[in-house]
Motif scaffolding. Structure first.
Motif, PDB file in Angstrom:
ATOM      1  N   GLN A   1       0.843  -1.196   0.000  1.00 57.30           N
ATOM      2  CA  GLN A   1       0.000   0.000   0.000  1.00 57.30           C
ATOM      3  C   GLN A   1       0.875   1.242   0.000  1.00 57.30           C
ATOM      4  O   GLN A   1       1.771   1.377   0.837  1.00 57.30           O
ATOM      5  CB  GLN A   1      -0.886  -0.008   1.244  1.00 57.30           C
ATOM      6  CG  GLN A   1      -1.800   1.181   1.377  1.00 57.30           C
ATOM      7  CD  GLN A   1      -2.987   1.094   0.455  1.00 57.30           C
ATOM      8  OE1 GLN A   1      -3.524   0.012   0.250  1.00 57.30           O
ATOM      9  NE2 GLN A   1      -3.390   2.208  -0.120  1.00 57.30           N
ATOM     10  N   GLN A   2       0.598   2.165  -0.916  1.00 54.14           N
ATOM     11  CA  GLN A   2       1.348   3.418  -0.938  1.00 54.14           C
ATOM     12  C   GLN A   2       0.865   4.308   0.194  1.00 54.14           C
ATOM     13  O   GLN A   2      -0.297   4.256   0.593  1.00 54.14           O
ATOM     14  CB  GLN A   2       1.141   4.142  -2.266  1.00 54.14           C
ATOM     15  CG  GLN A   2       1.786   3.452  -3.443  1.00 54.14           C
ATOM     16  CD  GLN A   2       1.602   4.265  -4.713  1.00 54.14           C
ATOM     17  OE1 GLN A   2       0.718   5.092  -4.806  1.00 54.14           O
ATOM     18  NE2 GLN A   2       2.462   4.015  -5.696  1.00 54.14           N
ATOM     19  N   THR A   3       1.773   5.124   0.704  1.00 51.88           N
ATOM     20  CA  THR A   3       1.386   6.079   1.736  1.00 51.88           C
ATOM     21  C   THR A   3       1.225   7.449   1.096  1.00 51.88           C
ATOM     22  O   THR A   3       1.957   7.808   0.168  1.00 51.88           O
ATOM     23  CB  THR A   3       2.443   6.151   2.851  1.00 51.88           C
ATOM     24  OG1 THR A   3       3.691   6.501   2.280  1.00 51.88           O
ATOM     25  CG2 THR A   3       2.557   4.824   3.581  1.00 51.88           C
ATOM     26  N   LEU A   4       0.265   8.200   1.589  1.00 46.49           N
ATOM     27  CA  LEU A   4       0.014   9.542   1.082  1.00 46.49           C
ATOM     28  C   LEU A   4       0.514  10.542   2.113  1.00 46.49           C
ATOM     29  O   LEU A   4       0.218  10.422   3.301  1.00 46.49           O
ATOM     30  CB  LEU A   4      -1.476   9.752   0.826  1.00 46.49           C
ATOM     31  CG  LEU A   4      -2.106   8.803  -0.191  1.00 46.49           C
ATOM     32  CD1 LEU A   4      -3.610   9.005  -0.241  1.00 46.49           C
ATOM     33  CD2 LEU A   4      -1.508   9.038  -1.571  1.00 46.49           C
ATOM     34  N   ASP A   5       1.275  11.520   1.648  1.00 48.25           N
ATOM     35  CA  ASP A   5       1.793  12.534   2.563  1.00 48.25           C
ATOM     36  C   ASP A   5       0.640  13.302   3.188  1.00 48.25           C
ATOM     37  O   ASP A   5      -0.321  13.667   2.518  1.00 48.25           O
ATOM     38  CB  ASP A   5       2.721  13.507   1.819  1.00 48.25           C
ATOM     39  CG  ASP A   5       4.010  12.823   1.384  1.00 48.25           C
ATOM     40  OD1 ASP A   5       4.422  11.870   2.069  1.00 48.25           O
ATOM     41  OD2 ASP A   5       4.594  13.256   0.370  1.00 48.25           O
ATOM     42  N   GLY A   6       0.731  13.527   4.499  1.00 50.29           N
ATOM     43  CA  GLY A   6      -0.284  14.310   5.205  1.00 50.29           C
ATOM     44  C   GLY A   6      -1.473  13.497   5.688  1.00 50.29           C
ATOM     45  O   GLY A   6      -2.316  14.008   6.406  1.00 50.29           O
TER      46      GLY A   6
END
Length: 139
Positions: free
Chosen positions: A102-107
């Protein structure tokens, strides 16, 4: 095999509670503790438990009227229900709480991070109060 008939009159028989309290040191106390633990555990978990009291008796040969007693108190307490956890396997064959694919999203924060941030914000900024409207009499 014929049944042995007990010649002792019922009125002269020792009560089992008296036997526990007076004859075998600490057996009554141990059984009481076990019973209390059993009541607590079954009440808390809603599950079945078990208490077994074993008394093994053997006459001692050649000694008039002497008996050898061996006692045991066994307690089987119900186990609390354990929760389940979902983890993800990593390419290195380890386990992780976060999906490595799973990619992480900044913020973006997860719920526990958001809760912590909200609590810190409330501690830093006291609640602003607005002036209340004056009270008026109700007739």
């Amino acid at each position: 095999m014929s049944k042995l008939i007990n010649p002792t009159l019922k009125a002269k028989r020792q009560e089992f509670a008296d036997f526990l309290a007076n004859s075998v040191p600490f057996l009554g106390e141990e059984a009481t503790e076990a019973l209390n633990d059993l009541v607590h555990a079954t009440s808390e978990t809603g599950k079945t438990g078990e208490l077994n009291l074993k008394i093994k008796m053997k006459p001692i040969g050649g000694k008039a009227g002497q008996m050898e007693l061996e006692t045991d108190v066994k307690l089987k307490l119900p186990q609390p229900t354990r929760g389940k956890t979902i983890l993800f396997s990593t390419p290195d064959n380890n386990l992780s709480r976060q999906d490595p694919r799973q990619q992480t999203l900044d913020g973006v924060r997860d719920v526990s991070q958001e809760s912590t941030a909200q609590q810190q914000k409330e501690l830093r900024q006291p609640e602003q109060r607005t002036a209340a409207a004056p009270l008026r009499a109700v007739g």
